[in-house]
Design a protein around this motif. Structure first.
Motif, short mmCIF file in Angstrom:
data_model
loop_
_atom_site.label_atom_id
_atom_site.label_comp_id
_atom_site.label_asym_id
_atom_site.label_seq_id
_atom_site.Cartn_x
_atom_site.Cartn_y
_atom_site.Cartn_z
N ASN A 245 10.15 24.11 -37.50
CA ASN A 245 9.11 23.19 -37.39
C ASN A 245 9.14 22.85 -35.41
O ASN A 245 9.69 22.98 -35.19
CB ASN A 245 9.61 21.88 -38.04
N ARG B 13 8.38 18.99 -33.42
CA ARG B 13 8.05 17.19 -33.54
C ARG B 13 7.05 16.95 -32.21
O ARG B 13 7.10 17.53 -31.06
CB ARG B 13 9.75 16.96 -32.76
N ASP C 198 4.65 11.45 -32.86
CA ASP C 198 5.46 11.20 -34.33
C ASP C 198 6.35 12.03 -35.31
O ASP C 198 6.15 11.27 -36.72
CB ASP C 198 5.72 9.57 -34.28
N THR D 265 6.40 15.65 -37.78
CA THR D 265 6.64 16.87 -38.03
C THR D 265 5.91 18.34 -38.70
O THR D 265 5.49 17.36 -39.15
CB THR D 265 8.13 17.21 -38.01
N ARG E 97 6.92 12.63 -41.67
CA ARG E 97 7.29 11.94 -40.58
C ARG E 97 8.27 10.92 -40.67
O ARG E 97 9.17 11.05 -42.08
CB ARG E 97 6.39 10.33 -40.32
N ASP E 98 9.92 11.24 -40.18
CA ASP E 98 11.13 10.22 -40.05
C ASP E 98 12.07 11.00 -41.84
O ASP E 98 12.80 10.33 -42.60
CB ASP E 98 11.14 9.29 -40.53
#
Length: 591
Positions: free
Chosen positions: A266, A268, A271, A273, A469-470
């Motif tokens: 992955n 980032r 904002d 990934t 995301r997050d």
């Protein structure tokens, strides 16, 4: 307002379940599974088998599949349905056969079929339905028939002479009237329906659900399917070099294959990934390109402007040069090193205002990068027999498929089945399908990172994507297109996550790709500086790109890109879907 600012259809929105794929029958079948209580994995498997029937010129059960899945209670995982080279597929054997490259068509180019075993395993390990219920959709369409799409008719027109001259079993299966079908004609494959029924019976009696599906896998790998493949490929038949060769795949090769669950790699970016398969695939090309583009301001990576297309294209050229130098089973440089911030910064710095005509792999470890044969002398019309290549004109000669599913629980699937196209090699008459030709992606140079070697996977172009995301998965996307798969996904992601476009708008927007790379498909042509554009782009954009030195080819207005995508808002649980309008086969549905 530009013509592509108003999409032909909206991004779909709902809360129960969403499906998008490259064929409406697969989309409808997968959604039917969701409506009847199945989860995303049940739905994806059902839809994938329908794709074998609905788009037999683009994928088949004798081919391969790469998928990224994200269970609601877990993170992104790669399903490796890419089979390896058989034990008899050696460089030495190819040389003895008089070959300087793996052929683009014929059973000698067949990797071990991986798609069916991987799909059965996905159903067993993550699904809830019984195998016969999942396969019933494909069985019905194989018996009742599917309307022939124009692309299927075109593919069969291309291979009619070959089938008539040299591949009688393919002629009997796909040209029963002696001629290609017309668009809309019903195409049936009752032999394949009986194959699926036999597999369904093997997976329907006794033991637990998991044990039943395992028995169907064993029937494929060591039962009637494996025996039929072994016996049939021993008969020499014409390959893409015009010479007759026998295949080398054996029943023991099918028994030895095990699909894998692997960690996704992955990156980032802004904002989000982005998750891909590792460097046995082409997926990290997208990660490397995004990493390079992170060194540029947003205005410099706008895929609607000449400056943006130039910057994106030059970054892609660098990533593809690294792919050839380092990706594959012999890759000496891990993806983490290729994504190292200092190395990426050094790559970004060499992008200038003019189009590069040079082949520029990097040296992240200080060593000498592998440089493949860079052939510019290939006849531009000398493509494999319907392989998923896109000519410089933008004309697609065959392709692949894609299927994306999200359910109300938050389970995601992004699957790219391919290979085993009906034009790959002669149809096995007892089974109703043929083998794939993925070994053509392996070099006969033993020093290449993707060199041909028994038991090793070819470096596949299949490249589905998940976005999180997050720590929460929010989108699944992918496309057919051979070496264009990551190239067509990239502008979509930039439009989505920098410009804030809706999914359907981002899919509908005009796109582009570079041919400044040796094709993964026979005969492996390289077109330095080549840039293919949909001709909906404004004339001033095209002219500026020419002025920068790009060798421009204008394709049709709606000719490039085959994306399908589903998404979920983690905060509201709202679901979304969109599909490609090009070719008028892709479809999204849901509620």
């Amino acid at each position: 307002m530009s013509t592509w600012d108003v999409p032909a259809k909206p991004t779909l929105r709902g809360h129960f379940g969403m499906v998008a794929s490259t064929h409406w029958l697969a989309t409808a079948s997968a959604q039917s599974v969701l409506e009847r209580g199945g989860n995303a994995f049940d739905a994806a498997v059902a839809g994938a088998f329908v794709l074998h029937v609905a788009e037999p010129h683009l994928n088949g059960p004798g081919g391969d599949m790469v998928a990224l899945i994200s269970p609601a209670n877990g993170g992104p995982t790669v399903v490796g349905g890419q089979g390896p080279a058989p034990a008899g597929a050696t460089v030495e054997h190819m040389r003895v056969e008089g070959l300087d490259a793996v052929p683009g068509a014929g059973a000698l180019a067949a990797a071990v079929p991986g798609s069916v075993v991987a799909l059965f395993g996905l159903l067993r390990d993550h699904g809830t339905w019984e195998l016969p219920d999942v396969l019933q959709y494909a069985i019905d369409y194989a018996d009742a028939g599917v309307p022939a799409a124009p692309s299927l008719c075109s593919a069969l027109e291309t291979v009619t002479e070959l089938f008539t001259r040299s591949w009688p079993t393919s002629r009997a299966t796909w040209l029963p009237s002696g001629r290609p079908p017309e668009p809309g004609d019903r195409v049936v494959n009752p032999v394949y329906a009986r194959t699926l029924e036999r597999l369904a019976r093997a997976g329907s009696a006794g033991g637990s659900r998991e044990e039943r599906i395992t028995r169907a896998i064993e029937e494929w790998q060591g039962g009637f399917v494996a025996r039929a493949i072994d016996e049939f490929v021993r008969m020499p038949h014409e390959h893409s070099d015009g010479i007759e060769h026998a295949g080398v795949i054996r029943e023991s090769d099918l028994r030895a294959f095990q699909p894998s669950y692997e960690r996704a790699v992955n990156l980032r970016f802004r904002d989000i990934t982005v998750h891909k398969a590792d460097i046995w695939s082409s997926g990290p090309v997208l990660l490397q390109t995004l990493a390079i583009l992170s060194h540029f301001p947003d205005d410099d990576v706008d895929p609607a402007t000449a400056r943006g297309i130039h910057t994106i294209t030059e970054a892609m050229k660098l990533a593809f040069a690294d792919r050839e130098a380092y990706y594959g089973w012999r890759g000496s440089v891990p993806i983490e090193r290729l994504l190292d911030p200092d190395y990426i910064a050094s790559r970004a710095r060499i992008i200038g205002p003019e189009a590069s005509m040079e082949w520029r792999p990097g040296a992240p470890d200080g060593g000498e990068p592998y440089v493949p044969p860079l052939r510019t002398d290939v006849d531009p019309h000398a493509v494999g027999v319907g392989e998923p290549t896109v000519r410089a004109s933008g004309e697609t000669r065959g392709d692949t498929c894609h299927l994306a599913v999200v359910d109300r629980h938050g389970n995601f699937v992004s699957a790219t089945p391919s290979g085993g196209w009906l034009q790959s090699s002669p149809t096995i008459p007892e089974l109703g399908f043929c083998l794939g030709t993925r070994l053509q992606m392996m070099w006969l140079d033993p020093t290449a990172p993707s060199a041909l070697r028994p038991g090793e996977r070819p470096r596949t172009t299949l490249s589905p994507t998940l976005i999180s995301r997050d720590g929460v998965t929010i989108e699944a996307v992918g496309t057919p297109g051979g070496d264009q798969q990551d190239q067509w996904q990239l502008p979509y992601l930039l439009r989505r996550y920098i410009q804030g476009n809706a999914m359907q708008d981002a899919i509908d927007a005009p796109t582009f790709h570079t041919t400044h790379l040796p094709s993964s498909f026979w005969p492996r042509q390289w077109t330095p500086g080549g840039l293919v554009l949909e001709d909906r782009l404004p004339a001033e954009v095209v002219n500026e790109l020419r002025d920068r030195g790009h060798r421009i080819t204008l394709s049709g207005a709606w000719s490039l890109g085959r994306l399908s995508a589903v998404a979920r808002d983690a905060a509201t649980n709202e679901l979304f879907a969109a599909a490609n309008p090009r070719g008028r086969q892709g479809y999204a549905t849901g509620r």
